[in-house]
Design an enzyme around this catalytic site. Structure first.
Site, mmCIF file in Angstrom:
data_model
loop_
_atom_site.group_PDB
_atom_site.id
_atom_site.type_symbol
_atom_site.label_atom_id
_atom_site.label_comp_id
_atom_site.label_asym_id
_atom_site.label_seq_id
_atom_site.Cartn_x
_atom_site.Cartn_y
_atom_site.Cartn_z
ATOM 1 N N ASP A 1 2.169 12.399 -80.037
ATOM 2 C CA ASP A 1 2.525 13.334 -79.183
ATOM 3 C C ASP A 1 4.202 14.137 -79.124
ATOM 4 O OD1 ASP A 1 0.076 13.564 -77.480
ATOM 5 O OD2 ASP A 1 0.443 12.837 -75.772
ATOM 6 N N ASP B 1 -10.861 12.883 -77.708
ATOM 7 C CA ASP B 1 -8.988 12.579 -77.278
ATOM 8 C C ASP B 1 -9.006 11.079 -76.880
ATOM 9 O OD1 ASP B 1 -6.578 12.117 -75.984
ATOM 10 O OD2 ASP B 1 -5.946 14.366 -75.809
HETATM 11 C C1 GLA Z 1 -3.078 14.407 -74.866
HETATM 12 C C2 GLA Z 1 -2.855 14.380 -76.876
HETATM 13 C C3 GLA Z 1 -2.177 15.903 -76.500
HETATM 14 C C4 GLA Z 1 -3.269 17.074 -76.089
HETATM 15 C C5 GLA Z 1 -3.326 16.272 -74.139
HETATM 16 C C6 GLA Z 1 -4.368 17.388 -73.892
HETATM 17 O O1 GLA Z 1 -1.334 14.096 -74.244
HETATM 18 O O2 GLA Z 1 -2.391 13.259 -77.510
HETATM 19 O O3 GLA Z 1 -2.035 15.827 -78.246
HETATM 20 O O4 GLA Z 1 -4.979 16.761 -76.616
HETATM 21 O O5 GLA Z 1 -3.593 15.401 -74.078
HETATM 22 O O6 GLA Z 1 -4.869 16.980 -72.502
#
Ligand code: GLA
Length: 718
Positions: free
Chosen positions: A518, A454
């Site tokens: 997301d 990430d």
């Molecule tokens: C980001 C990612 C999510 C999740 C969060 C965790 O927003 O896109 O899918 O993994 O971080 O903090």
């Protein structure tokens, strides 16, 4: 095989995969693209040069301005130059002339240029993919003078485009709403998009499509282009008053970022370009196949994409061994094949304010380490994946307390706060080494199969030791990923950046999957994934079944619709299965089974976006031999007319008859009878129809409520 050509021809053609690139490249002259686009069989560069001759226009220079590969300042071309730089305010008018030519087999060449006045030399690389006709181009610049050269801008290429391509389709959006198409109709002047996010970004996808007025999904001329890089970039489309147009893409530098000492070289990222006479699908097909065959790791190519269970929307930071094991069991029960433990497993990371950077399993939360969970996941027959955000650190972390100097900064300018975190300086070897050691040892200890990598903030201050280093930071990231992959050849990595903020062919050279967004809202996903499909094939687009009430939009959808919206992609789920009722779990299980049954088709078939009514989304996958197909038809709003319009499939063999059946949802979705379902027995044995009728006339879909998604399966009959 490389061959340096002694007698450089004045005109050259590269011809492969349905594309023709014709170049004028006479020794001592400026090199120049005569034509780049769909092949014109038997056309030669020399004859195109003749046809391109233009008369003199009143009030314009006395010679025909030809431009060049870089449209340098001295060419007289009115629009932006593709190469700008200087030495202390001098040597700013670089004038590149052909000095040598290398041929690499039949489909690739490099043109060498020199400018004795400024001591600048360049190489321009071109390669045509023999299968898809996709052109890869980049420029390398070398400083041959003793004094440093400040390079301000170097485009991969100044790509001339067909004047009929008057529309520009750009891909923009935001967090949780990526890959939205914004169309700019015919324009004069320039469109400039600059990305300074320090990642590919949510709003400035590094690419776009130029299309003719009548171009649609299935018909018409179009040209798609994409810069394969995950850092800062500039995209510009210039339309000049003489009717010509050029596309430029390259890295966006901060002031003074790219200074070349004597003998130093800089090479631009690759600009990938594909043309089609057959609509936008043709451009997408070239990008999809090129990615699969030339960019992705061969292991991912051959391995069926396993169904994910991701813990994020199920538990967020509330990690607890017993709960997670319970979720793993529930996930395996509905068909998951890979369990991914998201954020919250390490250091003091109980929320997003602390612990980032401390890549040790939290003893408070996991007194026995991750072994009990990993062991149970494996017993259940699943792979194990783990979340990391390696490039970032919370100031409230042991890591930052020990090494506050490890973060990127801009000479004491106060950092812009964003998700309580700062960006680490990967250009410092000790930082990359620390990250490598931590990830390497965790992957080894737990035999981790998969990393969700990430990156959750824009980097506004990409400085190191006083200089801007975004270019170096992006390279260091690629190197770190490469090191980890070499040490663990079967490890797969997902590129996530607050959803789809780092989706590009540069990162996909080092990773295997993109977390598309997301936003798991099924309706939103229909448009996000359709947008992404212009460049990315379904096999890399992570698509998950979310909770009944979407956490991002607050909207509620049936399980049948949520499942159907996740099947066309790399399917997974991300919800608290303990809160779903038995009936919905049954639907989820059936949907996952459907995905597994057809995943070969979904991941390896030819993908088609069909033209259909604006409130619908019709997409399909057709096997390469056209013997089988699966189409997804989503109704996203109330019908405009009393009954829906017929839907026309694409990519079938017109000469073949297909047995067509509706295989999703499990029950008749029609809200009115009699319907096509009853007449044609589509939910029973199906009915046999010719490919030509299915594409030319189409089939009448049933009248349904909005937020319904149907799948039609087509099988060629003997
Ligand atoms: C980001 C990612 C999510 C999740 C969060 C965790 O927003 O896109 O899918 O993994 O971080 O903090």
């Amino acid at each position: 095989m490389t061959r340096q050509v002694d007698d450089i021809p004045s005109h050259m053609e590269l011809r492969a995969g349905g594309t023709l690139l014709a170049i004028e490249c006479e020794r001592g002259a400026r090199p120049h693209i005569l034509y780049a686009g769909p092949d014109m069989p038997r056309a030669t560069a020399r004859e195109i040069a003749l046809l391109a001759t233009r008369q003199h226009a009143p009030g314009t220079p006395a010679i025909h301005l030809r431009g060049s590969l870089m449209n340098e300042i001295g060419t007289g071309i009115s629009g932006a130059s593709g190469l700008t730089g200087h030495r202390d305010g001098r040597d700013w008018a670089v004038d590149l002339r052909v000095s040598a030519l290398d041929l690499f087999g039949a489909n690739a060449l490099s043109i060498h240029c020199e400018d004795a006045n400024t001591g600048i030399a360049t190489r321009h690389h071109f390669a045509l993919d023999p299968e898809t006709g996709l052109l890869t181009s980049s420029t390398e610049i070398e400083n041959r003078d003793d004094r440093p050269f400040d390079l301000d801008w170097c485009a991969a290429l100044c790509l001339p485009f067909d004047p009929r391509l008057t529309r520009f389709l750009s891909f923009t959006g935001k967090w949780a709403n990526e890959f939205q198409i914004e169309e700019v109709p015919a324009f004069q002047g320039s469109i400039v998009r600059e990305n300074k996010a320090g990642r590919t970004s949510h709003d400035m996808f590094p690419g776009g499509i130029l299309a003719a007025p009548n171009t649609g999904e299935m018909h018409g001329l179009s040209c798609g282009f994409h810069l394969a890089r995950s850092g800062n970039h500039r995209l510009r489309v210039d339309r000049h008053s003489d009717g010509r147009g050029f596309v430029q893409m390259g890295e966006l530098f901060f002031p003074g970022e790219m200074q070349l000492a004597k003998g130093e070289r800089y090479r631009t990222p690759e600009l990938l370009i594909a043309w089609s006479n057959d609509g936008l699908n043709g451009v997408s097909h070239a990008f999809h196949d090129h990615l699969r065959d030339e960019v992705l790791d061969p292991r991912t190519r051959s391995k069926p994409r396993p169904v994910h269970f991701n813990t994020w929307e199920a538990v967020y930071f509330n990690h607890d061994e017993a709960t997670l094991i319970e979720l793993a069991e529930a996930a395996a029960e509905v068909g998951a094949e890979r369990f991914v433990l998201d954020d919250g497993w390490f250091g003091s990371r109980r929320n997003d304010t602390a612990g980032l950077g401390d890549w040790w399993v939290s003893k408070d939360v996991y007194p026995n380490g991750l072994h009990p969970i990993v062991d149970r996941v494996r017993e259940l027959g699943m792979e194990f994946g783990l979340w990391f955000e390696p490039e970032m650190v919370n100031p409230d972390s042991d890591q930052y307390r020990a090494h506050p100097d490890w973060v990127l900064n801009a000479n004491g300018v106060e950092p812009v706060p964003s998700r309580n975190q700062l960006t680490l300086d990967l250009t410092k070897p000790q930082v990359s080494d620390y990250l490598f050691e931590r990830i390497d040892s965790l992957v080894s200890d737990y035999a981790i199969d998969y990393i969700k990598w990430d990156m959750n903030r824009d980097t506004h201050h990409p400085g190191s030791e006083g200089r801007a280093v975004m270019h170096g930071q992006t390279h260091a990231l690629y190197e770190l990923l490469g090191r980890i992959r070499s040490a663990h050849p079967t490890l797969e990595i997902e590129s996530c950046s607050s959803g789809g903020g780092r989706a590009d062919f540069g990162i996909l050279r080092h990773t295997d999957r993109i977390w598309t967004s997301d936003n798991n809202d099924a309706r939103a996903r229909q448009s996000i994934q359709r947008g992404a499909s212009h460049f990315f094939p379904l096999r890399v687009l992570g698509s998950h079944v979310g909770p009944k009430r979407c956490h991002i939009t607050g909207r509620r959808f049936s399980m049948a619709f949520r499942v159907a919206s996740a099947v066309f992609g790399h399917m997974g789920m991300e919800l608290d299965l303990r809160r779903e009722n038995e009936s919905d779990l049954g639907v989820l299980k059936a949907g996952i089974a459907l995905y597994k049954q057809h995943r070969e088709l979904i991941q390896s078939g030819r993908f088609w976006r069909c033209d259909s009514a604006p409130h619908t989304n019709l997409i399909g996958c057709v096997s390469r031999d056209q013997g089988e197909a699966l189409f997804s038809y989503a109704v996203l709003d109330t019908e405009v007319s009393t009954l829906p319009q017929p839907i026309r499939f694409a990519g079938l063999d017109p000469e073949t008859s297909y047995r067509i059946r509706m295989v999703w949802p499990q029950h008749n979705p029609s809200i009115s009878t009699p319907s096509i379902i009853d007449a044609a027995d589509l939910q029973g044995e199906g009915t046999v129809v010719s490919g030509s009728a299915l594409m030319g006339h189409g089939i009448q879909p049933p009248l349904t409520f909005p937020d319904t998604c149907l799948f039609y399966h087509l099988k060629a009959c003997e």
